[in-house]
Design an enzyme around this catalytic site. Sequence first.
Site, PDB file in Angstrom:
ATOM      1  N   GLU A 106      -1.888  27.592 -79.246  1.00 12.80           N
ATOM      2  CA  GLU A 106      -1.129  27.924 -80.444  1.00 12.80           C
ATOM      3  C   GLU A 106       0.073  28.771 -80.040  1.00 12.80           C
ATOM      4  O   GLU A 106      -0.097  29.683 -79.230  1.00 12.80           O
ATOM      5  CB  GLU A 106      -1.986  28.697 -81.447  1.00 12.80           C
ATOM      6  CG  GLU A 106      -1.259  28.866 -82.773  1.00 12.80           C
ATOM      7  CD  GLU A 106      -2.107  29.581 -83.837  1.00 12.80           C
ATOM      8  OE1 GLU A 106      -3.260  29.944 -83.553  1.00 12.80           O
ATOM      9  OE2 GLU A 106      -1.582  29.784 -84.925  1.00 12.80           O
ATOM     10  N   GLY A 145      -4.100  39.079 -79.176  1.00 12.38           N
ATOM     11  CA  GLY A 145      -5.455  39.613 -79.284  1.00 12.38           C
ATOM     12  C   GLY A 145      -6.534  38.603 -78.943  1.00 12.38           C
ATOM     13  O   GLY A 145      -7.415  38.872 -78.139  1.00 12.38           O
ATOM     14  N   ALA A 146      -6.441  37.433 -79.560  1.00 14.29           N
ATOM     15  CA  ALA A 146      -7.491  36.442 -79.374  1.00 14.29           C
ATOM     16  C   ALA A 146      -7.047  35.127 -79.990  1.00 14.29           C
ATOM     17  O   ALA A 146      -6.035  35.080 -80.677  1.00 14.29           O
ATOM     18  CB  ALA A 146      -8.780  36.904 -80.055  1.00 14.29           C
ATOM     19  N   ASN A 185      -9.725  28.951 -81.051  1.00 16.50           N
ATOM     20  CA  ASN A 185     -10.006  27.568 -80.658  1.00 16.50           C
ATOM     21  C   ASN A 185     -11.396  27.144 -81.123  1.00 16.50           C
ATOM     22  O   ASN A 185     -12.352  27.905 -80.987  1.00 16.50           O
ATOM     23  CB  ASN A 185      -9.971  27.441 -79.142  1.00 16.50           C
ATOM     24  CG  ASN A 185      -8.824  28.191 -78.536  1.00 16.50           C
ATOM     25  OD1 ASN A 185      -7.685  27.911 -78.837  1.00 16.50           O
ATOM     26  ND2 ASN A 185      -9.132  29.186 -77.713  1.00 16.50           N
ATOM     27  N   HIS A 196     -12.270  38.213 -87.431  1.00 18.61           N
ATOM     28  CA  HIS A 196     -11.075  37.436 -87.781  1.00 18.61           C
ATOM     29  C   HIS A 196     -11.131  36.040 -87.156  1.00 18.61           C
ATOM     30  O   HIS A 196     -10.945  35.027 -87.842  1.00 18.61           O
ATOM     31  CB  HIS A 196      -9.825  38.200 -87.312  1.00 18.61           C
ATOM     32  CG  HIS A 196      -8.544  37.499 -87.588  1.00 18.61           C
ATOM     33  ND1 HIS A 196      -7.765  37.772 -88.692  1.00 18.61           N
ATOM     34  CD2 HIS A 196      -7.890  36.527 -86.909  1.00 18.61           C
ATOM     35  CE1 HIS A 196      -6.693  37.004 -88.675  1.00 18.61           C
ATOM     36  NE2 HIS A 196      -6.737  36.232 -87.599  1.00 18.61           N
ATOM     37  N   GLU A 197     -11.398  35.990 -85.868  1.00 21.62           N
ATOM     38  CA  GLU A 197     -11.410  34.677 -85.198  1.00 21.62           C
ATOM     39  C   GLU A 197     -12.559  33.826 -85.729  1.00 21.62           C
ATOM     40  O   GLU A 197     -12.418  32.621 -85.905  1.00 21.62           O
ATOM     41  CB  GLU A 197     -11.516  34.834 -83.675  1.00 21.62           C
ATOM     42  CG  GLU A 197     -10.449  35.714 -83.032  1.00 21.62           C
ATOM     43  CD  GLU A 197      -9.034  35.412 -83.444  1.00 21.62           C
ATOM     44  OE1 GLU A 197      -8.729  34.251 -83.770  1.00 21.62           O
ATOM     45  OE2 GLU A 197      -8.204  36.346 -83.468  1.00 21.62           O
ATOM     46  N   GLU A 237      -3.304  32.638 -91.677  1.00 20.75           N
ATOM     47  CA  GLU A 237      -3.325  34.011 -91.153  1.00 20.75           C
ATOM     48  C   GLU A 237      -3.428  35.061 -92.262  1.00 20.75           C
ATOM     49  O   GLU A 237      -4.225  35.999 -92.158  1.00 20.75           O
ATOM     50  CB  GLU A 237      -2.104  34.271 -90.256  1.00 20.75           C
ATOM     51  CG  GLU A 237      -2.097  33.429 -88.981  1.00 20.75           C
ATOM     52  CD  GLU A 237      -3.355  33.567 -88.109  1.00 20.75           C
ATOM     53  OE1 GLU A 237      -4.151  34.490 -88.338  1.00 20.75           O
ATOM     54  OE2 GLU A 237      -3.550  32.728 -87.203  1.00 20.75           O
TER      55      GLU A 237
HETATM   56  N1  B3K Z   1      -4.042  32.357 -84.158  1.00 22.50           N
HETATM   57  C1  B3K Z   1      -3.939  33.269 -83.047  1.00 22.50           C
HETATM   58  C2  B3K Z   1      -2.566  33.720 -82.747  1.00 22.50           C
HETATM   59  C3  B3K Z   1      -1.766  32.770 -81.976  1.00 22.50           C
HETATM   60  C4  B3K Z   1      -0.465  33.405 -81.570  1.00 22.50           C
HETATM   61  C5  B3K Z   1       0.450  32.458 -80.892  1.00 22.50           C
HETATM   62  N2  B3K Z   1       1.595  33.123 -80.368  1.00 22.50           N
HETATM   63  C6  B3K Z   1      -4.811  34.443 -83.235  1.00 22.50           C
HETATM   64  C7  B3K Z   1      -5.132  34.825 -84.619  1.00 22.50           C
HETATM   65  O1  B3K Z   1      -4.305  35.113 -85.439  1.00 22.50           O
HETATM   66  O2  B3K Z   1      -6.272  34.808 -84.942  1.00 22.50           O
HETATM   67 ZN    ZN Z   2      -5.528  34.735 -87.095  1.00 22.49          ZN
END
Ligand code: B3K
Ligand code: ZN
Length: 870
Positions: A127, A267-268, A271, A303-304, A326
């Site tokens: 991403e 941060g994380a 996937n 969050h993830e 997000e």
């Molecule tokens: N979705 C990812 C962030 C990706 C950042 C790309 N530069 C983490 C998150 O917001 O959970």
């Molecule tokens: Zn996120």
Amino acid sequence: MTDSSPRFLSDYSPSDFNISHVNLTVTLDDKNTQVVSELLVTKANESLCDLVLNGEHVKLISITLENQALSAQQYEINDTHLTLPSSLFSKTQGEFKVVIVTEVNPEENTALEGLFKSGEAFCTQCEAEGFRRITYYLDRPDVMATFTTKVIANKVNYPYLLANGNKIDSGDLAEGMHFVTWYDPFPKPCYLFALVAGNFDLLTDSFTTSSGREVNLEIFVDQGNLHKAEHAMTSLKKSMAWDEQVYGLEYDLDIYMIVAVDFFNMGAMENKGLNVFNSKYVLADSDCATDSDYFNIEAVIAHEYFHNWTGNRVTCRDWFQLSLKEGLTVFRDQQFSADMHSSAVTRIQNVRLLRAQQFAEDAGPMAHPIRPTKVLEMNNFYTLTVYEKGAEVIRMLHTLIGAENFRKGMDLYFKRYDGMAVTCDDFIDAMSSASAKDLSQFKLWYSQFGTPQINVSEVYDTLTKTYQLTLSQQSPVTKSQLDPKALHIPIKLELLLPDSEGKMASKSHMLELTEQEQTFTFNDVTTKPITALLADFSAPVKLTFEQDEQSLYTIINHAQNSFCRWDAGQQLLISYIKRLTIDNDFVLPQALINSIDTLLTSKNEHAFIAEQLQLPSFDEVAGLIDKVSPQRLVEAIKKLSIFIAKGAQENLLRTYQYCQEQGRLGNNVGTRSLKNICLQYLSLLTTSQSLAQKQYDLANNGLVQNENMTDSLAALTCAAKINAESLTNQLSHFENKWQDTTLVMDKWFAINASVETETIFEHLDQLMEHPLFTLKNPNRARSLIGAFAMNNPKYFHCPTGRGYEFLAAQIAKLNTINPQVASRLITPLIQFKSFEASHQILMKEQLVKLHNLPELSNDLKEKLDAALAD
Ligand code: B3K
Ligand code: ZN
């Protein structure tokens, strides 16, 4: 090379091709990783179109179409695309197969996008648009496919080979190699693709979902760190349970994996089935992690995990819709944290971040709506606006339609859109259908930028016993937003009035501000009330409401809503800081000390008192004063701190000692924050300066029950602020003790960068030469450069411009090493508008220099163009 022209939301059109399945075979090698990608493609419409695949930094080896090798004359290729002309498949009916073989060089990939090496391990970050650095593909979120991924690597060096989904095959191969094959049955955009290979320690556990399915949980960490993954595992299980309880959402695969790596841009990453995490958000034990590390790990894990539904099962149609996943997922993780901890304190911390950083972004040259309309480098839009303001927008919706309707809306959203790539409008439409509320005006929050300013006036009529509040709203007017419309804003408030016995009573209300100016009338109000506005911070706005000190003190002491009580205190403190920046002789009132004394003897929860004692930050106040002198602002904050420290010394000391004692009896996070905020004040006074040193010594005296990173770090931070004599020794003690622990050394670099000393620039130069310093590791780069720019305002804004020069010099180096990190670090330099002219000139000088860099990345170019046009 990457595309160098911006894209526009208004140009969206669906893909001309779909990909139903991807069969990947990746043979890992440091320099020459081979990727074989077999795509099952169908045309999405009747028109004759070229198949244009994205690809960057990849070497094409071969292509076959329907098992026929293509010659170089049959396709077009440049730095960013591979085009198969429509003539090639004009006769194909239905699905056709394209097989592309490419090679990439993970070792050279210091941008950490696509496939790269983190220490000894291989990992990926796709991403937003990193998959195109692995192979040629339709790299856009609305192209969703199932994936089979076969990973091949040396068995000794890479015993674990991971990818998305469930493991379906594995085995040994010749020459010490082995393979593992994974199948992910959920169609996904390629930004959710992941692959990891390495030699890890593995923590396993399991979770039984509410419908009785058993999910294996696996956390992979660097060897020797297993015990540090316990907290992450507990957090994961809490998150899984919470999402079932609160939203009825269960996990869907048989396995959920998390891998912690040291080299990571953010941060994380969520996937599917295989989260990759910055080790900072996984590893913790009480020796090496602070209380806020523990909190943040839990929040990021949550969050993830929550993204599995809000992001993965329902994803974004295009990247302009990023806040769809997000903003919503941040809102969900904030709800989760509030449920796990003190909701009042959690909310205050959300608001502090928003006011200090997001408001600044919304007022700076990169201001954009939570759904941007024009993007050059997508990575530049993972912003506080999309995330934090995005979450505030979801929160307002929750406030406007109520918790029950919000849940109904979420259910409907999943019912309508599971497995699809959709838009922010689709989300709001689901909420509107479920709640039967017209949200058309509310949608403007997605297209207008800037923090709305709300002006408030009040009239009380003694004769009719009516109280009228008039609110007017204004969003910023700029070249790109000539005529902002009135937004739909929920305003929660309390009216405070003495009851029949003379005691203060409070009544809560919610107003819906929808006009540019609107008057709200309250009847039967016995006397002129004191109004506490924006309870729970019900909208991300700036408020101007002239309230005298007495009213603010009344709110502090009597409002029901804890946010209002805290905020009234902050407003008071901000007003004093503002006064001090313009008037050297301003005498701070004794009433402030009295109220702090009352606070320190109150029965409130410790964490909340700590928040009340915490002054608004440099950044927050800078955003509230036009053309402020940074030096004067630093001085003003210091003056106020010393005034409080002196005035409330006795109670601060008593509280400090009490908390210290309590700390010995149990592990209470709130008590520790209260103790350490007291220490911050006390260490400003010569008479109690030595406390910080004592605390450091105690926290490092080798007795296990005292070892505590929160306390050590708090003591060092205090010593750095006053550049205490003991600091050098303490820092070298700390360095010796922790030199082998990467995450703790990040903290050491950060403290070093925040020392308030005349010799900071020499010190920074030495730190850059430290054997453990490298710009290639984002955490390390941020811990030195970012910490200096963010936490050392006195020297970052040094009147000679040396601080700006230092930052620009590092950004220039990072431009080639890691453009994403460079682009994040430039934030304090482009937000020059709030400072006085002499500083603006110095900051812009550096921006011009950077703009002239040869091979300027798109990441920096987009921000510099915006800043210099401002
Ligand atoms: N979705 C990812 C962030 C990706 C950042 C790309 N530069 C983490 C998150 O917001 O959970
Ligand atoms: Zn996120």
